[in-house]
Write an enzyme that holds these catalytic residues in place. Sequence first.
Site, PDB file in Angstrom:
ATOM      1  N   PRO A  37      -9.082   0.691  14.859  1.00  0.00           N
ATOM      2  CG  PRO A  37      -8.247   1.814  13.243  1.00  0.00           C
ATOM      3  CD  PRO A  37      -8.518   1.857  14.598  1.00  0.00           C
ATOM      4  N   GLY A  38      -7.329  -1.504  14.120  1.00  0.00           N
ATOM      5  CA  GLY A  38      -6.342  -2.437  14.114  1.00  0.00           C
ATOM      6  C   GLY A  38      -5.042  -2.553  13.721  1.00  0.00           C
TER       7      GLY A  38
ATOM      8  CB  CYS B  53      -2.269   9.402  19.087  1.00  0.00           C
ATOM      9  SG  CYS B  53      -3.829   9.571  18.893  1.00  0.00           S
TER      10      CYS B  53
HETATM   11  C1  LIG Z   1      -6.449   5.039  19.893  1.00  0.00           C
HETATM   12  S1  LIG Z   1      -7.790   3.846  19.645  1.00  0.00           S
HETATM   13  C2  LIG Z   1      -6.989   2.354  19.259  1.00  0.00           C
HETATM   14  C3  LIG Z   1      -6.222   2.258  17.984  1.00  0.00           C
HETATM   15  C4  LIG Z   1      -5.697   0.797  17.816  1.00  0.00           C
HETATM   16  N1  LIG Z   1      -4.944   0.364  18.709  1.00  0.00           N
HETATM   17  C5  LIG Z   1      -4.986   0.803  16.422  1.00  0.00           C
HETATM   18  O1  LIG Z   1      -3.790   0.667  16.497  1.00  0.00           O
HETATM   19  O2  LIG Z   1      -5.688   0.788  15.276  1.00  0.00           O
HETATM   20  C6  LIG Z   1      -8.384   3.889  21.226  1.00  0.00           C
HETATM   21  C7  LIG Z   1      -9.708   2.571  21.167  1.00  0.00           C
HETATM   22  O3  LIG Z   1     -10.171   2.425  22.494  1.00  0.00           O
HETATM   23  C8  LIG Z   1     -11.294   1.854  22.428  1.00  0.00           C
HETATM   24  N2  LIG Z   1     -11.961   2.019  23.892  1.00  0.00           N
HETATM   25  C9  LIG Z   1     -12.189   3.147  24.490  1.00  0.00           C
HETATM   26  N3  LIG Z   1     -12.568   2.942  25.747  1.00  0.00           N
HETATM   27  C10 LIG Z   1     -12.633   1.623  25.917  1.00  0.00           C
HETATM   28  C11 LIG Z   1     -12.619   0.762  27.001  1.00  0.00           C
HETATM   29  N4  LIG Z   1     -12.927   1.107  28.132  1.00  0.00           N
HETATM   30  N5  LIG Z   1     -12.579  -0.823  26.951  1.00  0.00           N
HETATM   31  C12 LIG Z   1     -11.886  -1.214  25.588  1.00  0.00           C
HETATM   32  N6  LIG Z   1     -11.671  -0.300  24.591  1.00  0.00           N
HETATM   33  C13 LIG Z   1     -11.929   1.128  24.748  1.00  0.00           C
HETATM   34  C14 LIG Z   1     -11.942   2.685  21.582  1.00  0.00           C
HETATM   35  O4  LIG Z   1     -13.176   2.285  20.719  1.00  0.00           O
HETATM   36  C15 LIG Z   1     -11.054   2.951  20.353  1.00  0.00           C
HETATM   37  O5  LIG Z   1     -11.029   2.132  19.481  1.00  0.00           O
END
Ligand SMILES: C[S@@+](CC[C@H](N)C(=O)[O-])C[C@H]1O[C@@H](n2cnc3c(N)ncnc32)[C@H](O)[C@@H]1O
Length: 259
Positions: free
Chosen positions: A70-71, A193
Site C-alpha cells: 500500500p505504499g 516480512c
Molecule cells: C510486501 S507487499 C509490499 C508492501 C509495500 N512495499 C509497502 O511498504 O507498503 C508485496 C506487494 O507485491 C505485490 N505483488 C505481488 N506479485 C507481484 C508481481 N509479480 N509484480 C508486482 N507486484 C507484485 C502485491 O500486490 C503486494 O502489494
Amino acid sequence: MAAPDFFAFYSEYFGERWNALLPALRGEAVYETIQYPEKEPYYLDEASAFAARALGVEPGMDVLDMCAAPGGKTLILAQALQGKGSLQSNDRSPDRRQRLSHVLENTLPEEYRKIVQVSGYDGVRFGMYRKETFDRILLDAPCSSERHVMESEKYLAEWSQKRISHIAITQGSLLASAVDALKPGGQMIYSTCALSKMENDDVVRKILKKRKGKVRVLEMKPDIPGTDQTEFGLQMLPDRCAGRGPIFCAKLEKLENEN
Ligand SMILES: C[S@@+](CC[C@H](N)C(=O)[O-])C[C@H]1O[C@@H](n2cnc3c(N)ncnc32)[C@H](O)[C@@H]1O
C-alpha cells in the site's frame, strides 16, 4: 488440521526462540508516523522504515519500488528524493494499487508527489523491458507474511510448507528482474516480512549464483537494537527488537560492465 502445521513448523524452525517470538508476533507493532502539514498521517513499522532508508536514495536518482502497495516504503523513498529525480511505484494488484494512489494523494505534499508515477506491471517484466534503467530499486517482495497469517483462521488453514517453496520461486524471479533493471553501479534492497531463510537468505544466495559476477552483497549497518545479522543481510524480529518487524533486508550492488 492445517493450523497446527503452521505452529509446529515454526516452533521446530526457531527452537527455544519460538517461545518468545510467538507472543511478540501477536503483540503490538512499533510505528513511525509520517506526516506533512495539512496531510493525513501514515503509520509505518520502524523496521520497514529502516529497510526503505537503507536503499540510500538521494535527490535526482531514478528509483523503482517494484512491489509498492500500500505504499509505506514508497513514502520514505519519495521523502528522500525531495521532488528531484523520478520514482516509479509499481504494484500488480489493482485493488492494492488503488490504495497506493490514495496513500500518495493523501499523505505526500505535491512537491514530493509530482515525480511519483504509479504503474501496474508484473515486476518480472522490468528486467526485460527496463534493462539497466534505475539507480536504486526496492524489491519488497510478496512473502508468507506469517504475522498476518497468524491473525486469520482462513489464512492458517491455507498455509502449507509447500507454499513457502512456491513463493520463494516467485521471489527469485522478481529478484533476477530487479538486478537486470539496475544500472551498472546501481544498488537495491531485497526485503520481505517472512520469518524463514527460505524466503530471505536462500533467495539471495540463488541470485548470487544465477547472476554470478554481475552483483555483490553490500554490508548494512543496523540501527535498531536486537537486529540479527544473517548470512547476507539483517533481520529484525519483534522478540529482540521490542515489537519491530518482522523484516529481512539485504543490499545488493550491480557490478560495472567489464569492457
Ligand atoms: C510486501 S507487499 C509490499 C508492501 C509495500 N512495499 C509497502 O511498504 O507498503 C508485496 C506487494 O507485491 C505485490 N505483488 C505481488 N506479485 C507481484 C508481481 N509479480 N509484480 C508486482 N507486484 C507484485 C502485491 O500486490 C503486494 O502489494
